[in-house]
Write a protein that holds these residues in place. Structure first.
Motif, mmCIF file in Angstrom:
data_model
loop_
_atom_site.group_PDB
_atom_site.id
_atom_site.type_symbol
_atom_site.label_atom_id
_atom_site.label_comp_id
_atom_site.label_asym_id
_atom_site.label_seq_id
_atom_site.Cartn_x
_atom_site.Cartn_y
_atom_site.Cartn_z
ATOM 1 N N PHE A 267 0.623 -1.148 0.423
ATOM 2 C CA PHE A 267 0.122 0.285 0.087
ATOM 3 C C PHE A 267 1.242 1.446 0.408
ATOM 4 N N GLN A 268 1.091 2.394 -0.776
ATOM 5 C CA GLN A 268 1.067 3.308 -0.979
ATOM 6 C C GLN A 268 0.334 5.120 -0.902
ATOM 7 N N ILE A 269 1.023 5.890 0.100
ATOM 8 C CA ILE A 269 0.559 7.196 0.155
ATOM 9 C C ILE A 269 1.623 8.137 -0.360
ATOM 10 N N ARG A 270 1.702 8.732 -2.068
ATOM 11 C CA ARG A 270 2.690 9.686 -1.976
ATOM 12 C C ARG A 270 1.076 11.017 -2.468
ATOM 13 N N LYS B 133 5.330 7.291 1.311
ATOM 14 C CA LYS B 133 5.182 6.221 2.392
ATOM 15 C C LYS B 133 4.448 4.825 2.270
ATOM 16 N N GLY B 134 4.788 3.743 2.109
ATOM 17 C CA GLY B 134 4.831 2.345 1.788
ATOM 18 C C GLY B 134 4.293 1.358 3.055
ATOM 19 N N LEU B 135 3.323 0.225 2.454
ATOM 20 C CA LEU B 135 3.078 -0.657 3.571
ATOM 21 C C LEU B 135 2.974 -1.587 3.134
ATOM 22 N N PRO B 136 3.909 -2.198 3.120
ATOM 23 C CA PRO B 136 4.188 -3.386 2.129
ATOM 24 C C PRO B 136 3.519 -4.767 3.306
ATOM 25 N N PHE B 137 2.504 -6.354 2.643
ATOM 26 C CA PHE B 137 1.701 -6.380 2.546
ATOM 27 C C PHE B 137 1.893 -8.299 2.242
ATOM 28 N N GLN B 138 1.853 -8.812 3.258
ATOM 29 C CA GLN B 138 1.723 -10.045 2.712
ATOM 30 C C GLN B 138 0.130 -10.521 2.823
ATOM 31 N N SER B 139 -0.377 -11.611 2.449
ATOM 32 C CA SER B 139 -1.980 -11.600 3.193
ATOM 33 C C SER B 139 -2.018 -13.605 3.019
ATOM 34 N N LYS B 140 -3.043 -14.008 3.794
ATOM 35 C CA LYS B 140 -3.181 -15.477 3.780
ATOM 36 C C LYS B 140 -4.889 -15.634 3.818
ATOM 37 N N LYS B 141 -5.061 -16.470 3.065
ATOM 38 C CA LYS B 141 -6.712 -16.895 2.824
ATOM 39 C C LYS B 141 -6.936 -18.297 4.262
ATOM 40 N N PHE C 219 6.215 4.036 -8.669
ATOM 41 C CA PHE C 219 6.173 3.035 -7.524
ATOM 42 C C PHE C 219 4.841 1.333 -8.476
ATOM 43 N N HIS C 220 4.800 1.151 -6.842
ATOM 44 C CA HIS C 220 3.585 -0.294 -7.181
ATOM 45 C C HIS C 220 2.403 -0.552 -6.524
ATOM 46 N N VAL C 221 1.387 -1.206 -6.928
ATOM 47 C CA VAL C 221 1.021 -1.944 -5.900
ATOM 48 C C VAL C 221 -0.264 -1.015 -5.964
ATOM 49 N N ILE C 222 -1.011 -1.462 -4.571
ATOM 50 C CA ILE C 222 -1.806 -0.228 -4.610
ATOM 51 C C ILE C 222 -1.684 1.285 -3.720
ATOM 52 N N THR C 223 -1.412 2.295 -4.818
ATOM 53 C CA THR C 223 -0.683 3.851 -4.964
ATOM 54 C C THR C 223 -1.982 4.747 -4.384
ATOM 55 N N THR C 224 -2.175 5.700 -3.265
ATOM 56 C CA THR C 224 -2.418 6.596 -3.431
ATOM 57 C C THR C 224 -1.670 8.151 -4.297
ATOM 58 N N GLY C 225 -1.822 8.208 -4.632
ATOM 59 C CA GLY C 225 -1.263 9.512 -5.282
ATOM 60 C C GLY C 225 -1.664 11.109 -4.791
ATOM 61 N N ILE C 226 -1.475 12.364 -4.018
ATOM 62 C CA ILE C 226 -2.127 13.353 -3.950
ATOM 63 C C ILE C 226 -1.302 14.500 -4.554
ATOM 64 N N GLU C 227 -2.152 15.714 -5.199
ATOM 65 C CA GLU C 227 -1.224 16.305 -5.905
ATOM 66 C C GLU C 227 -1.909 17.623 -4.982
ATOM 67 N N MET C 228 -1.176 18.145 -4.044
ATOM 68 C CA MET C 228 -1.120 19.189 -2.994
ATOM 69 C C MET C 228 -0.489 20.852 -3.616
ATOM 70 N N PRO C 229 -1.730 22.067 -3.292
ATOM 71 C CA PRO C 229 -0.955 23.428 -3.194
ATOM 72 C C PRO C 229 0.097 23.843 -2.907
ATOM 73 N N ASN C 230 0.631 24.486 -3.753
ATOM 74 C CA ASN C 230 2.387 24.787 -2.721
ATOM 75 C C ASN C 230 2.009 25.463 -2.183
ATOM 76 N N ASN C 231 0.745 26.644 -1.594
ATOM 77 C CA ASN C 231 0.746 26.970 -0.510
ATOM 78 C C ASN C 231 0.894 26.270 0.759
ATOM 79 N N ALA C 232 0.327 25.105 1.073
ATOM 80 C CA ALA C 232 0.243 24.301 1.664
ATOM 81 C C ALA C 232 1.225 23.322 2.009
ATOM 82 N N LEU C 233 2.415 23.820 1.812
ATOM 83 C CA LEU C 233 3.715 23.417 1.735
ATOM 84 C C LEU C 233 4.716 24.409 3.058
#
Length: 224
Positions: free
Chosen positions: A88-91, A103-111, A205-219
């Motif tokens: 899982f990824q937040i950008r 920020k990334g969060l690797p995961f392994q899964s089991k059924k 990057f890869h897998v489950i990705t969240t990309g966020i474009e943010m305004p300059n004044n928030a920096l």
């Protein structure tokens, strides 16, 4: 992430993760024949239309969420090397498209994980060696649970012990709360799908990705 993102966006992303997990849980019966199918259904549930817009007093934010999975079959399959099914990824991007937080969060899964699973324990040890701070997802017909990878190692893959210790949580809770609040995951972790390598940096990057474009004044806010 709270130091960078307005509360409205934090709540919207949290609601998205909670709803996505709930939607994926409802399709368990249709995808339960294969763990990869369950993971894919979760990714599709998380996915949003590209360029989702959020208008806030700080400016306009653009959010992209997508899904891919680490290759698990064939020669030198990355899943076998790294121990993780995906990440899982937040950008977060500025107005010029530059990554200012990743920020990334690797995961392994089991059924239908039950009792002690030695193979899972070995996979998670590999995952924590290469990409520390990941989670294990427990796909089952009742609800999707998750726990921290380090807890799986300590319990030697024993789900019963993890649950009795109160360390097995709802997947939506870990994503919508702990991940967004930066309590789990690794800063600047991403996966290069072309070279099939995990890396620490910004960039695609890869897998489950969240990309966020943010305004300059928030920096101007303090970066965590």
């Amino acid at each position: 992430m709270r130091d960078i993102l307005p509360e409205f966006i934090m709540e919207s992303l949290r609601d998205r993760y909670l709803a996505a997990v709930s939607d994926a849980e409802s399709t368990f019966g249709m995808n339960s024949g294969d763990e990869d199918a369950l993971t894919g259904a979760l990714g599709q549930a998380v996915a949003m239309p590209r360029n989702q817009k959020f208008s806030t007093p700080e400016g306009l934010y653009t959010v992209d969420i997508g899904y891919t999975k680490l290759r698990g079959r064939g020669k030198n399959a990355p899943e076998r090397i790294y121990g993780s099914d995906g990440i899982f990824q937040i950008r977060i991007y500025d107005a010029n498209g530059n990554v200012i937080r990743s920020k990334g969060l690797p995961f392994q899964s089991k059924k239908n994980w039950k009792g002690k699973n030695r193979k899972l324990s070995d996979q998670v040890r590999d995952m924590e060696q290469y990409t520390p701070g990941g989670i294990v997802i427990d796909f089952n017909s009742v609800s999707y649970g998750a726990c921290r990878a380090k807890d799986v190692i300590q319990a030697e893959g024993d789900r019963t012990r993890i649950k009795e210790d109160g360390k097995l949580h709802r997947l939506g809770q870990l994503l919508g709360d702990d991940f967004l609040e930066c309590e789990i995951g690794t800063l600047n972790l991403f996966y290069d799908p072309v070279k099939e390598l995990y890396k620490i940096d910004g960039g695609d990057f890869h897998v489950i990705t969240t990309g966020i474009e943010m305004p300059n004044n928030a920096l101007q806010r303090t970066s965590r």
